[in-house]
Design a protein around this motif. Sequence first.
Motif, short mmCIF file in Angstrom:
data_model
loop_
_atom_site.label_atom_id
_atom_site.label_comp_id
_atom_site.label_asym_id
_atom_site.label_seq_id
_atom_site.Cartn_x
_atom_site.Cartn_y
_atom_site.Cartn_z
N LEU A 1 29.25 36.94 4.57
CA LEU A 1 28.63 35.61 5.05
C LEU A 1 29.70 34.89 5.94
O LEU A 1 29.41 34.44 6.86
N LEU A 2 30.94 34.97 5.54
CA LEU A 2 32.06 34.31 6.58
C LEU A 2 32.05 35.07 8.03
O LEU A 2 32.39 34.66 8.96
N LEU A 3 31.90 36.74 8.06
CA LEU A 3 32.27 37.23 9.16
C LEU A 3 30.96 37.30 10.16
O LEU A 3 31.18 37.75 11.28
N GLY A 4 29.84 36.91 9.86
CA GLY A 4 28.74 37.10 10.54
C GLY A 4 27.69 35.80 10.34
O GLY A 4 28.17 34.90 9.89
N ASP A 5 26.61 35.95 10.78
CA ASP A 5 25.52 35.25 10.59
C ASP A 5 25.14 35.07 9.23
O ASP A 5 24.61 36.14 8.69
N PRO B 1 19.10 60.71 12.20
CA PRO B 1 18.44 60.04 13.55
C PRO B 1 18.45 58.54 13.34
O PRO B 1 18.50 58.15 14.51
N TYR B 2 18.80 58.20 12.39
CA TYR B 2 18.87 56.57 12.30
C TYR B 2 20.43 56.04 12.06
O TYR B 2 20.38 54.78 11.43
N SER B 3 21.39 56.95 12.55
CA SER B 3 22.62 56.45 12.17
C SER B 3 23.23 55.23 13.30
O SER B 3 22.70 55.17 14.46
N LEU B 4 24.11 54.18 12.66
CA LEU B 4 24.46 53.21 13.54
C LEU B 4 25.18 53.56 14.49
O LEU B 4 25.93 54.48 14.45
N THR B 5 25.40 52.74 15.56
CA THR B 5 26.39 53.03 16.57
C THR B 5 27.13 51.66 17.03
O THR B 5 26.93 50.67 16.40
N GLY B 6 28.23 52.02 17.77
CA GLY B 6 29.17 50.88 18.19
C GLY B 6 29.98 50.40 17.01
O GLY B 6 30.36 51.01 15.92
N PRO C 1 33.24 49.92 11.45
CA PRO C 1 33.78 48.46 11.27
C PRO C 1 35.35 48.55 11.09
O PRO C 1 35.94 49.59 10.33
N THR C 2 35.93 47.46 11.18
CA THR C 2 37.29 47.52 11.24
C THR C 2 37.74 46.01 10.61
O THR C 2 36.93 45.26 10.40
N GLY C 3 38.79 46.18 10.04
CA GLY C 3 39.30 44.96 9.29
C GLY C 3 38.80 44.16 8.10
O GLY C 3 38.53 45.02 7.41
N GLN D 1 35.66 43.48 7.73
CA GLN D 1 34.46 44.18 7.80
C GLN D 1 34.43 45.23 7.19
O GLN D 1 33.67 45.66 6.32
N ALA D 2 35.30 46.20 7.40
CA ALA D 2 35.52 47.51 6.80
C ALA D 2 35.74 47.22 5.06
O ALA D 2 35.19 47.96 4.41
N LEU D 3 36.50 46.23 4.95
CA LEU D 3 36.83 45.96 3.53
C LEU D 3 35.46 45.33 2.88
O LEU D 3 35.32 46.06 1.79
N SER D 4 34.81 44.57 3.39
CA SER D 4 33.64 44.03 2.76
C SER D 4 32.40 45.64 2.64
O SER D 4 31.86 45.59 1.50
N HIS D 5 32.55 46.16 3.60
CA HIS D 5 31.51 47.47 3.56
C HIS D 5 32.08 48.41 2.41
O HIS D 5 31.01 48.92 1.75
#
Length: 256
Positions: A59-63, A126-131, A136-138, A140-144
Amino acid sequence: MPAPIPRDIPDLPAIPSPPALKPSPVPATAVVAPVRRPAVAAFRLLIAVAAAAGVTLELLLGDPTRALSHFVIQSNLLLALVMGLSARRTWTAGRPLPAAVLGATLLYVVIAALVHHLFLASEASPYSLTGEAATPTGWQALSHGVLYTVTPIAAALDWLLLTPPGRLRLRQTGAWLLYPLVYLAFCLIRGELLLPGTPGRYLYPFLDVGQDGFKRVLGNALLLGLSFSALAVLLVGLDHVRPNPIRHRGKTGFRL
């Protein structure tokens, strides 16, 4: 000389029998006092804290509005609530939460983890995320890592090692699958209400009507629904064949 015994002795009234008591179930607390399980309560509290922390980071890192729309966020919020209540009842030796609630919560967090690892994070999909979403890093990687790996594994371990088996029923699986069905409708309606070209219009690439068309999206949803149904049935089956990890504590009253 003793008085003669009279020949005619009057009939004495019959002694009334005690009233018959209706059978009633005796609660376990009337036989054995409930026992607190501090270590189990602490483990469940850690699961609740981990799930809440992972959701808070997202919630803090995104919308926040978009984050709350994701299935993994909603399922982990439910996990935090259920584990928190279960920890409190375990600490106070209270009556455990219904097994159907625990089974549904475990099913949802496992679904979120499997969809992420098998479809979104896998390069073979075929539905893998890109970019940036794919790597994710930092924070974001921890939350994931917490939401997609730590909390599902911890919830599964709690169910396998700290709950008695044989409590789940096949008839409960239909009610469990209502939430994923409602969530599917929410995703499709949300995408239709947003303008074309809006970032994140569809929350998941396999539900992107604008890219794949409505027919293919419904096919994906059907395959996922069948997979989720099979997973729910597998969960019930495992519940009836797994050993009882707390059998040696059969005289400790209420447990979960």
